[in-house]
Design a protein around this motif. Structure first.
Motif, PDB file in Angstrom:
ATOM      1  N   GLN A 180      21.090  33.990  66.838  1.00  0.00           N
ATOM      2  CA  GLN A 180      20.338  34.900  66.370  1.00  0.00           C
ATOM      3  C   GLN A 180      20.440  35.458  64.576  1.00  0.00           C
ATOM      4  O   GLN A 180      19.508  35.629  64.020  1.00  0.00           O
ATOM      5  CB  GLN A 180      20.090  35.644  67.031  1.00  0.00           C
ATOM      6  CG  GLN A 180      20.103  35.345  68.195  1.00  0.00           C
ATOM      7  CD  GLN A 180      19.452  36.315  69.245  1.00  0.00           C
ATOM      8  OE1 GLN A 180      20.124  37.515  69.075  1.00  0.00           O
ATOM      9  NE2 GLN A 180      19.224  36.740  70.998  1.00  0.00           N
ATOM     10  N   TYR A 181      21.888  35.580  64.541  1.00  0.00           N
ATOM     11  CA  TYR A 181      21.920  36.205  63.217  1.00  0.00           C
ATOM     12  C   TYR A 181      22.267  34.533  61.793  1.00  0.00           C
ATOM     13  O   TYR A 181      21.586  35.236  61.161  1.00  0.00           O
ATOM     14  CB  TYR A 181      24.002  36.302  63.630  1.00  0.00           C
ATOM     15  CG  TYR A 181      23.759  37.355  61.986  1.00  0.00           C
ATOM     16  CD1 TYR A 181      23.663  38.632  61.886  1.00  0.00           C
ATOM     17  CD2 TYR A 181      24.976  36.177  61.052  1.00  0.00           C
ATOM     18  CE1 TYR A 181      24.010  38.859  60.558  1.00  0.00           C
ATOM     19  CE2 TYR A 181      25.633  37.504  60.220  1.00  0.00           C
ATOM     20  CZ  TYR A 181      25.040  38.410  59.814  1.00  0.00           C
ATOM     21  OH  TYR A 181      25.057  39.113  58.837  1.00  0.00           O
ATOM     22  N   SER A 182      22.998  34.357  61.845  1.00  0.00           N
ATOM     23  CA  SER A 182      22.862  33.116  61.022  1.00  0.00           C
ATOM     24  C   SER A 182      21.868  32.423  60.636  1.00  0.00           C
ATOM     25  O   SER A 182      20.992  31.508  59.246  1.00  0.00           O
ATOM     26  CB  SER A 182      24.218  32.010  61.423  1.00  0.00           C
ATOM     27  OG  SER A 182      23.503  31.201  62.532  1.00  0.00           O
ATOM     28  N   ALA A 183      21.100  32.006  62.085  1.00  0.00           N
ATOM     29  CA  ALA A 183      19.721  31.561  61.166  1.00  0.00           C
ATOM     30  C   ALA A 183      18.687  32.099  60.786  1.00  0.00           C
ATOM     31  O   ALA A 183      18.137  31.331  60.150  1.00  0.00           O
ATOM     32  CB  ALA A 183      18.871  30.894  62.965  1.00  0.00           C
ATOM     33  N   SER A 199      17.878  48.007  68.525  1.00  0.00           N
ATOM     34  CA  SER A 199      17.249  49.985  69.555  1.00  0.00           C
ATOM     35  C   SER A 199      15.654  50.322  69.826  1.00  0.00           C
ATOM     36  O   SER A 199      15.631  50.618  71.422  1.00  0.00           O
ATOM     37  CB  SER A 199      17.940  50.251  68.395  1.00  0.00           C
ATOM     38  OG  SER A 199      19.432  51.659  67.536  1.00  0.00           O
ATOM     39  N   TRP A 200      15.146  49.580  69.266  1.00  0.00           N
ATOM     40  CA  TRP A 200      13.607  49.282  69.942  1.00  0.00           C
ATOM     41  C   TRP A 200      13.189  48.603  71.061  1.00  0.00           C
ATOM     42  O   TRP A 200      12.921  48.919  71.725  1.00  0.00           O
ATOM     43  CB  TRP A 200      12.255  49.048  68.738  1.00  0.00           C
ATOM     44  CG  TRP A 200      12.152  50.715  67.585  1.00  0.00           C
ATOM     45  CD1 TRP A 200      12.471  50.908  66.499  1.00  0.00           C
ATOM     46  CD2 TRP A 200      11.381  51.173  68.245  1.00  0.00           C
ATOM     47  NE1 TRP A 200      12.575  52.483  66.464  1.00  0.00           N
ATOM     48  CE2 TRP A 200      11.263  52.746  67.283  1.00  0.00           C
ATOM     49  CE3 TRP A 200      11.118  51.366  69.293  1.00  0.00           C
ATOM     50  CZ2 TRP A 200      11.228  53.312  67.307  1.00  0.00           C
ATOM     51  CZ3 TRP A 200       9.926  52.502  69.393  1.00  0.00           C
ATOM     52  CH2 TRP A 200       9.633  53.579  68.952  1.00  0.00           C
ATOM     53  N   GLY A 201      14.184  47.597  70.996  1.00  0.00           N
ATOM     54  CA  GLY A 201      14.023  46.718  72.330  1.00  0.00           C
ATOM     55  C   GLY A 201      14.391  47.065  73.259  1.00  0.00           C
ATOM     56  O   GLY A 201      13.966  46.920  74.332  1.00  0.00           O
ATOM     57  N   ILE A 202      15.996  48.299  73.487  1.00  0.00           N
ATOM     58  CA  ILE A 202      16.621  48.595  74.262  1.00  0.00           C
ATOM     59  C   ILE A 202      15.804  49.906  74.798  1.00  0.00           C
ATOM     60  O   ILE A 202      15.267  49.752  75.728  1.00  0.00           O
ATOM     61  CB  ILE A 202      17.837  48.956  74.212  1.00  0.00           C
ATOM     62  CG1 ILE A 202      18.403  47.781  74.096  1.00  0.00           C
ATOM     63  CG2 ILE A 202      18.314  49.951  74.880  1.00  0.00           C
ATOM     64  CD1 ILE A 202      19.779  48.564  73.082  1.00  0.00           C
ATOM     65  N   THR A 219      17.797  46.659  59.436  1.00  0.00           N
ATOM     66  CA  THR A 219      17.084  46.534  60.557  1.00  0.00           C
ATOM     67  C   THR A 219      17.167  45.856  61.496  1.00  0.00           C
ATOM     68  O   THR A 219      16.475  46.489  62.299  1.00  0.00           O
ATOM     69  CB  THR A 219      16.285  45.667  59.316  1.00  0.00           C
ATOM     70  OG1 THR A 219      15.985  46.010  57.859  1.00  0.00           O
ATOM     71  CG2 THR A 219      14.704  44.795  59.705  1.00  0.00           C
ATOM     72  N   ARG A 220      18.045  44.611  61.234  1.00  0.00           N
ATOM     73  CA  ARG A 220      18.505  44.352  62.605  1.00  0.00           C
ATOM     74  C   ARG A 220      19.050  45.147  64.512  1.00  0.00           C
ATOM     75  O   ARG A 220      18.619  45.241  65.313  1.00  0.00           O
ATOM     76  CB  ARG A 220      19.605  42.586  62.676  1.00  0.00           C
ATOM     77  CG  ARG A 220      19.754  42.144  64.375  1.00  0.00           C
ATOM     78  CD  ARG A 220      20.462  41.223  63.043  1.00  0.00           C
ATOM     79  NE  ARG A 220      20.614  40.201  64.565  1.00  0.00           N
ATOM     80  CZ  ARG A 220      22.396  40.347  65.698  1.00  0.00           C
ATOM     81  NH1 ARG A 220      22.961  41.255  64.827  1.00  0.00           N
ATOM     82  NH2 ARG A 220      22.183  39.375  65.717  1.00  0.00           N
ATOM     83  N   ALA A 221      19.808  45.973  63.326  1.00  0.00           N
ATOM     84  CA  ALA A 221      20.081  46.785  64.584  1.00  0.00           C
ATOM     85  C   ALA A 221      19.430  48.307  64.877  1.00  0.00           C
ATOM     86  O   ALA A 221      18.957  48.576  65.749  1.00  0.00           O
ATOM     87  CB  ALA A 221      20.836  47.845  64.370  1.00  0.00           C
ATOM     88  N   PHE A 222      18.488  47.904  64.150  1.00  0.00           N
ATOM     89  CA  PHE A 222      17.209  49.547  64.272  1.00  0.00           C
ATOM     90  C   PHE A 222      15.634  48.581  65.182  1.00  0.00           C
ATOM     91  O   PHE A 222      15.898  49.148  66.355  1.00  0.00           O
ATOM     92  CB  PHE A 222      16.510  49.714  63.076  1.00  0.00           C
ATOM     93  CG  PHE A 222      15.506  50.547  62.935  1.00  0.00           C
ATOM     94  CD1 PHE A 222      15.686  51.762  63.850  1.00  0.00           C
ATOM     95  CD2 PHE A 222      14.159  50.565  63.062  1.00  0.00           C
ATOM     96  CE1 PHE A 222      15.329  52.837  64.022  1.00  0.00           C
ATOM     97  CE2 PHE A 222      13.081  51.560  63.337  1.00  0.00           C
ATOM     98  CZ  PHE A 222      13.127  52.508  63.510  1.00  0.00           C
TER      99      PHE A 222
END
Length: 170
Positions: free
Chosen positions: A7-10, A40-43, A34-37
């Motif tokens: 997910q990160y490197s791709a 948070s929204w996914g959770i 953006t990834r952390a945000f």
């Protein structure tokens, strides 16, 4: 996150490829934010759907065991093992139905993200090295001798162009 390294490197390299090397640090910081945000929204979305579905699908006899306003999804899990069989089966079925809705919603959001890949354009990867990135003017002058040696050896060295923030080959 089933495959965190993928997910990160791709996603990092296609997003950073069109940027000059001088913008990489700020772009990577924005990408991480953006990834952390988004996580948070996914959770938040997942837990909201689960809580709302559980309040509608759990048996009333089970819901009455908890005070009003408590997060049923978290409070109910430890008590499921101690329930009698007909009620335990109903509670498990309610959890399964609620989690199914969570998965369907998040798969739909993920599908939208996958469709956005079609909007990306192909960008050739940078084939030169910026040897002056992050160096001050004094450090650049002391490296001038080693840069001349690299050029003589056939390695491409890029010096920043002050006006355009783009590198120029020397």
């Amino acid at each position: 996150q089933v495959l965190p390294p993928l997910q990160y490197s791709a996603t990092v390299f296609p997003l950073l490829a069109p940027l000059p090397v001088t913008r990489t640090a700020s772009a990577l910081a924005f990408f991480s934010f953006t990834r952390a945000f988004a996580q948070s929204w996914g959770i938040t979305i997942g837990s909201t759907i689960l809580q709302n579905r559980l309040t509608h699908t759990l048996p009333a006899a089970f819901v009455q065991r908890f005070p009003a306003g408590v997060q049923i999804a978290y409070a109910a899990i430890p008590t499921i093992g101690a329930l009698d069989e007909p009620l335990r089966g109903e509670v498990r079925a309610a959890f399964a139905a609620s989690l199914r809705v969570v998965w369907q919603t998040l798969v739909g959001i993920s599908a939208l993200g996958f469709l956005s890949v079609g909007l990306m354009r192909e960008v050739p990867m940078v084939s030169h090295t910026d040897a002056t990135y992050g160096l001050s003017d004094d450090q650049q002058r002391t490296r001038a001798g080693s840069d001349a040696e690299k050029v003589a050896a056939g390695t491409t060295v890029v010096a920043p162009d002050r006006e355009s923030n783009e590198g120029t080959q020397s």
